[in-house]
Write a protein that holds these residues in place. Structure first.
Motif, PDB file in Angstrom:
ATOM      1  N   THR A 678       1.154   4.764 -34.662  1.00 14.92           N
ATOM      2  CA  THR A 678       1.240   4.177 -33.987  1.00 14.92           C
ATOM      3  C   THR A 678       1.563   4.713 -32.465  1.00 14.92           C
ATOM      4  OG1 THR A 678       3.052   3.932 -35.589  1.00 14.92           O
ATOM      5  CG2 THR A 678       3.168   3.163 -33.549  1.00 14.92           C
ATOM      6  N   LEU A 679       0.786   3.571 -31.143  1.00 15.01           N
ATOM      7  CA  LEU A 679       0.786   3.607 -30.129  1.00 15.01           C
ATOM      8  C   LEU A 679       1.901   3.062 -29.959  1.00 15.01           C
ATOM      9  CD1 LEU A 679      -1.723   4.828 -27.959  1.00 15.01           C
ATOM     10  CD2 LEU A 679      -2.362   2.579 -28.593  1.00 15.01           C
ATOM     11  N   PHE A 680       3.382   3.788 -28.625  1.00 16.99           N
ATOM     12  CA  PHE A 680       3.714   3.219 -28.075  1.00 16.99           C
ATOM     13  C   PHE A 680       3.445   2.612 -26.773  1.00 16.99           C
ATOM     14  CE2 PHE A 680       7.818   3.638 -26.027  1.00 16.99           C
ATOM     15  CZ  PHE A 680       9.022   3.017 -27.099  1.00 16.99           C
ATOM     16  N   VAL A 681       3.902   1.386 -26.017  1.00 15.20           N
ATOM     17  CA  VAL A 681       3.549   1.114 -24.568  1.00 15.20           C
ATOM     18  C   VAL A 681       5.034   0.920 -23.910  1.00 15.20           C
ATOM     19  CG1 VAL A 681       3.009  -1.394 -23.295  1.00 15.20           C
ATOM     20  CG2 VAL A 681       1.477  -0.623 -25.248  1.00 15.20           C
ATOM     21  N   LEU A 682       4.653   2.531 -22.403  1.00 18.76           N
ATOM     22  CA  LEU A 682       5.896   2.049 -22.165  1.00 18.76           C
ATOM     23  C   LEU A 682       5.761   1.280 -20.432  1.00 18.76           C
ATOM     24  CD1 LEU A 682       8.729   3.737 -21.936  1.00 18.76           C
ATOM     25  CD2 LEU A 682       7.648   5.522 -21.064  1.00 18.76           C
ATOM     26  N   GLU A 683       6.640   0.237 -20.109  1.00 22.30           N
ATOM     27  CA  GLU A 683       5.975  -0.270 -18.365  1.00 22.30           C
ATOM     28  C   GLU A 683       6.943   1.200 -17.443  1.00 22.30           C
ATOM     29  OE1 GLU A 683       8.267  -4.019 -15.929  1.00 22.30           O
ATOM     30  OE2 GLU A 683       8.143  -3.882 -17.630  1.00 22.30           O
ATOM     31  N   ALA A 684       5.535   1.580 -16.589  1.00 25.18           N
ATOM     32  CA  ALA A 684       6.251   2.333 -15.636  1.00 25.18           C
ATOM     33  C   ALA A 684       7.488   1.641 -14.663  1.00 25.18           C
ATOM     34  CB  ALA A 684       4.682   2.666 -14.284  1.00 25.18           C
ATOM     35  N   GLY A 685       8.027   2.649 -14.757  1.00 21.59           N
ATOM     36  CA  GLY A 685       9.410   2.188 -13.435  1.00 21.59           C
ATOM     37  C   GLY A 685      10.272   1.369 -14.306  1.00 21.59           C
ATOM     38  N   GLY A 686      10.093   0.311 -15.347  1.00 17.45           N
ATOM     39  CA  GLY A 686      10.579  -0.641 -15.655  1.00 17.45           C
ATOM     40  C   GLY A 686      11.828   0.123 -17.187  1.00 17.45           C
ATOM     41  N   LEU A 699      10.891   4.728 -34.199  1.00 17.93           N
ATOM     42  CA  LEU A 699      10.474   5.170 -35.315  1.00 17.93           C
ATOM     43  C   LEU A 699      10.018   6.450 -35.703  1.00 17.93           C
ATOM     44  CD1 LEU A 699       7.612   4.157 -32.273  1.00 17.93           C
ATOM     45  CD2 LEU A 699       7.951   3.094 -33.917  1.00 17.93           C
ATOM     46  N   ARG A 700      11.052   7.525 -35.404  1.00 25.42           N
ATOM     47  CA  ARG A 700      11.020   8.479 -35.931  1.00 25.42           C
ATOM     48  C   ARG A 700      11.391   8.303 -37.200  1.00 25.42           C
ATOM     49  NH1 ARG A 700      12.753  11.504 -32.691  1.00 25.42           N
ATOM     50  NH2 ARG A 700      14.830  11.727 -32.991  1.00 25.42           N
ATOM     51  N   MET A 701      12.538   7.360 -37.517  1.00 23.16           N
ATOM     52  CA  MET A 701      13.513   7.589 -38.575  1.00 23.16           C
ATOM     53  C   MET A 701      12.507   6.741 -39.756  1.00 23.16           C
ATOM     54  SD  MET A 701      17.208   6.419 -37.370  1.00 23.16           S
ATOM     55  CE  MET A 701      18.024   6.194 -38.967  1.00 23.16           C
ATOM     56  N   GLY A 702      11.224   5.743 -39.203  1.00 24.70           N
ATOM     57  CA  GLY A 702      10.509   5.133 -39.779  1.00 24.70           C
ATOM     58  C   GLY A 702       9.389   5.822 -40.329  1.00 24.70           C
ATOM     59  N   GLN A 703       9.390   7.100 -39.916  1.00 25.16           N
ATOM     60  CA  GLN A 703       8.658   8.122 -40.437  1.00 25.16           C
ATOM     61  C   GLN A 703       6.960   7.757 -40.047  1.00 25.16           C
ATOM     62  OE1 GLN A 703       8.616  10.739 -42.407  1.00 25.16           O
ATOM     63  NE2 GLN A 703      11.161  10.147 -42.252  1.00 25.16           N
ATOM     64  N   ALA A 704       7.173   7.141 -38.897  1.00 25.62           N
ATOM     65  CA  ALA A 704       5.782   6.947 -38.084  1.00 25.62           C
ATOM     66  C   ALA A 704       4.857   8.252 -37.228  1.00 25.62           C
ATOM     67  CB  ALA A 704       6.689   5.847 -36.587  1.00 25.62           C
ATOM     68  N   ARG A 705       3.902   7.505 -37.663  1.00 30.20           N
ATOM     69  CA  ARG A 705       3.004   8.866 -37.016  1.00 30.20           C
ATOM     70  C   ARG A 705       2.403   7.969 -35.254  1.00 30.20           C
ATOM     71  NH1 ARG A 705      -3.300  10.881 -39.788  1.00 30.20           N
ATOM     72  NH2 ARG A 705      -3.118  12.403 -38.485  1.00 30.20           N
ATOM     73  N   LEU A 706       2.852   9.132 -34.502  1.00 28.13           N
ATOM     74  CA  LEU A 706       2.946   8.707 -33.390  1.00 28.13           C
ATOM     75  C   LEU A 706       1.803   9.277 -32.937  1.00 28.13           C
ATOM     76  CD1 LEU A 706       4.024   6.494 -31.575  1.00 28.13           C
ATOM     77  CD2 LEU A 706       5.331   9.307 -30.204  1.00 28.13           C
ATOM     78  N   LEU A 707       0.809   8.724 -31.987  1.00 28.09           N
ATOM     79  CA  LEU A 707      -0.399   9.019 -31.556  1.00 28.09           C
ATOM     80  C   LEU A 707      -0.546   9.461 -29.713  1.00 28.09           C
ATOM     81  CD1 LEU A 707      -3.352   6.523 -33.128  1.00 28.09           C
ATOM     82  CD2 LEU A 707      -2.198   8.366 -33.624  1.00 28.09           C
ATOM     83  N   GLY A 708       0.660   8.522 -29.801  1.00 30.81           N
ATOM     84  CA  GLY A 708       1.038   9.139 -27.925  1.00 30.81           C
ATOM     85  C   GLY A 708       1.774   7.439 -27.609  1.00 30.81           C
TER      86      GLY A 708
END
Length: 747
Positions: A678-686, A699-708
């Motif tokens: 899973t790739l998490f998109v984050l808006e800078a300053g938003g 996402l952690r509760m859903g057992q996601a494998r977060l890449l970054g």
């Protein structure tokens, strides 16, 4: 149209990783392992200060303005300084030593006491009375102090004014000792330079007079006290002497020496006799032991073997004569026979000599016994005498107890009497000497310039205070800052690695157009993200990749398209799926048909082959969202998602899923549990830190494998205080050969 078969296509991303089984137990993600950094990171603090430089500058300038304004509004204060010399002791004229004597320990206590007296209320009252400051309110008005008109009578008002004057004098007086010397500065500050000098000198002069007064008063009191004590001690001394003499005569105590100064004991006549007899007894005992040893040896050994016999001159002479006759007898025995008359005569002479020798030896043995008997008798006689003297000494000691008590009392009284008499004489002489251990070295002069306010000092203090407050407010603002504006903010506040930072597009530039321009920093940022994804796991890019965000409009759809196109351009077949079953938008970006798609597959109304659409990008296929279902969560929670992904992985190298937002919906955690990464998109300053943490927690509760995390809309111009991410391209050609230069700077 599905992707190419593996045998017919070139080597792609799938060949660079181990196969990923869709539907297997997902691997839970953990926060990134932070590298050990020093506790005090100067670079980070410097970046933080640069970030809030405007706030620091505003507070700094405000503090300077306030400091300058306060300085200009202050009343000038003039400080006068009088110097005193305080010696440890006054000159000892009576002892012939005129130099002060002091020790380090007592000296410090003495000087601290003097400093306390200089600041005492007693001295301030004396100065106020001496200068007449209590008679009116003029002094208080000069000191810019409002007089307190309290009290119903004049006496009460005068008392209040006196108390206020004394308090003002103490508040404006400063005592400054000179380190390592006997000098002390008496400093007084006021708005009037002449008044400052006048009061400073008054404090110094009145302190000297007060010291003389105390010395005189203490001397007079000491003389009166000593006179009474001397009379009492003298009477006691005389009484004790009479009691001692009477008791010695009654008990017949005779001492040959005066009492010892240390022990207080005196040598008596009986004790002296006992010491003499005891010494004689020791000598007699030694003589008896020696005589007894000789007698015992003589009584048991052969008489001719005794040392006394062998050393006797007569015995030695007889032995010599006998040896000579025996030699003559033996010589003539060779010629004559033993019965010959001459031989008989020689033999008779030898016998006579033996008889004489034995007689002398017997006498010597008898003399040894007589000597032993005499020594024993003398020892017994002396021992009896010593025993008698011991009884006399013990009797004397029992009778001397009261005598010694009286003697010690007499000695104590005599010592006390002598000391009091000597002290009385010294005080009598010192009382007539007007020597003082305090002297005025320098008188205070009216200062020519004010000591306060100091414009340079106040400006410096204001600058330091302003800078300190600015830095403090910067730290507070940084601690309360919930924004996520830079990759460093994201990693520090969320604990998740940032795989890429996507720059903010200029106004009017569409993301699709920027992606089509391969020279743009926007496209290059996604190329860097693709490279980071290849190293995000030990197996390379996951076969199934979900791209989601905390809330809408953070750039997740653009990121999904850009990642899919980047992976397709390196030769791998990529399937892009729009899984936002509530607000799909990918079909509009790709100008694709949305009449059928993912919702039809999950509902069982179509197959993957029927909904896959080709795109203008080679190796990139697309599955649209399809008709919007009434309950997307029910479709995504079944096993059709995993079956779809398994089928897609058989035909495509990589499946990129454009997912819905996380917050407020259950769709993204359901999809995250089914994909390989899973790739998490984050808006800078938003996006605030709380929102991002909430989304990551789900996402952690859903057992996601977060890449970054991918930081989108990153404004590099407004973050120049410490971070710079830029992509510059320079294309040039020399002859027929071109060159491409790419540079990326990050700090």
């Amino acid at each position: 149209m599905l992707g190419k078969d593996n045998d017919a296509r070139p080597i792609s991303l799938r060949d660079q990783r181990a196969p990923v089984i869709v539907g297997a137990a997902p691997v839970p993600w953990t926060a990134m392992e932070e590298t050990a950094e020093p506790a005090f990171n100067l670079v980070e603090y410097w970046r933080m200060l640069l970030k809030h430089r405007v706030l620091i500058a505003v507070i700094f300038v405000a503090a300077l303005v306030v400091g300058v304004a306060a300085t200009l509004l202050m009343t000038p204060i003039y400080t006068a300084d009088a110097t005193l010399q305080i010696d440890r002791e006054a000159a000892k004229v009576v002892e012939g030593d005129v130099s002060p004597q002091e020790t380090s320990t007592l000296g410090m206590e003495f000087f601290q006491t003097q400093y306390g007296l200089l600041e005492s209320r007693m001295l301030a009252e004396r100065v106020a009375d001496n200068l007449g400051l209590n008679s009116s309110n003029a002094f208080l008005e000069q000191m810019n102090v409002d007089p307190r008109e309290e009290g119903s009578t004049d006496a009460e008002r005068r008392a209040k004014r006196k108390e206020q004057v004394v308090q003002v004098l103490q508040d404006n007086l400063v005592i400054k000792p000179v380190t390592g010397s006997r000098l002390v500065h008496v400093v007084f500050s006021s708005p009037d330079p002449a008044l400052s000098a006048k009061i400073s000198n008054a404090f110094a002069e009145n302190f000297i007079k007060a010291n003389l007064d105390r010395r005189f008063e203490s001397s007079a009191y000491a003389r009166d006290f000593l006179e009474d004590r001397i009379a009492q001690v003298k009477a006691r001394l005389e009484e004790t002497e009479r009691q001692l003499v009477a008791y010695a005569a009654e008990q017949q105590i005779i001492n040959l020496t005066e009492p010892d100064e240390k022990t207080g004991a005196a040598q008596s006549l009986v004790a002296t006799d006992l010491a003499s007899m005891n010494q004689a007894l020791a000598q007699a005992t030694a003589a008896r032991v020696s005589a007894e040893a000789k007698w015992r040896q003589a009584s048991t050994a052969a008489v001719m073997t005794l040392p006394e016999v062998l050393q006797n001159p007569a015995v030695q002479q007889i032995a010599q004569d006998r040896a000579r006759l025996n030699a003559e007898y033996q010589q003539k025995l060779r010629v004559y026979k033993p019965d010959f008359p001459e031989m008989q005569q020689l033999k008779a002479q030898l016998s006579e000599l033996d008889a004489q020798q034995n007689a002398i030896a017997g006498d010597i043995r008898a003399s040894l016994r007589a000597r032993y008997s005499a020594a024993l008798a003398e020892e017994q006689s002396l021992r009896g005498r010593v025993g008698g003297l011991k009884q006399d000494v013990l009797s004397l000691r029992s009778r001397s107890v009261q005598y010694n008590i009286l003697q010690r009392e007499l000695d104590t009284s005599r010592t006390l009497y002598d000391g009091l008499l000597q002290r009385y004489k010294e005080i009598g002489v010192a009382g007539g000497v007007a020597a003082n251990n305090i002297s005025l070295v320098d008188r205070a002069e009216p200062p020519s310039r004010p000591s306060k306010p100091s414009i340079p000092l106040n400006i410096l203090v204001s600058a330091i205070v302003g800078l300190g407050l600015g830095v403090l407010m910067a730290f507070i603002r940084e601690a309360l800052d919930e924004s996520l504006s830079t990759p460093e903010d994201v990693e520090a506040k969320l604990g998740v690695p940032v795989l890429g930072a996507i720059p903010l597009l200029e106004k009017g530039v569409r993301p699709a157009a920027a992606l089509d321009e391969i020279r743009s920093s926007f496209a290059e940022a996604y190329y860097s993200l693709r490279t980071a994804l290849q190293f995000s796991t030990p197996d390379g890019v996951p076969s199934t990749l979900l791209i989601t965000s905390a809330k809408p409009s953070e750039g997740k759809s653009t990121t999904a398209l850009a990642v899919a196109r980047s992976l397709a351009r390196v030769g791998g077949s990529v399937l892009l799926i729009d899984s936002d079953l509530r607000n799909p938008s990918m079909h509009q970006v790709l100008a694709a048909e949305n009449s059928k798609g993912l919702s039809n597959i999950l509902a069982g109304g179509a197959s993957l082959q029927a909904v896959v659409q080709p795109t203008s990008e080679p190796n990139l296929s697309f599955v649209a969202c399809g008709p919007l279902p009434p309950n997307p969560a029910e479709l995504l929670s079944g096993n059709r998602v995993s079956l779809l992904l398994e089928e897609a992985c058989r035909h495509f190298d990589t499946v990129v899923i454009d997912g819905p937002p996380v917050l407020g919906l259950s769709d993204a955690p359901l999809l995250a549990s089914q994909v390989g990464g899973t790739l998490f998109v984050l808006e800078a300053g938003g996006t605030r830190r709380g929102q991002a943490r909430g989304a990551l927690k789900r996402l952690r509760m859903g057992q996601a494998r977060l890449l970054g995390i991918v930081l989108t809309k990153f404004n590099m111009k407004t973050t120049s205080y410490g971070y710079s991410y830029s992509y510059d391209y320079t294309y040039g050609s020399t002859g027929s050969q071109g060159s491409l230069q790419t540079s990326r700077r990050s700090a």
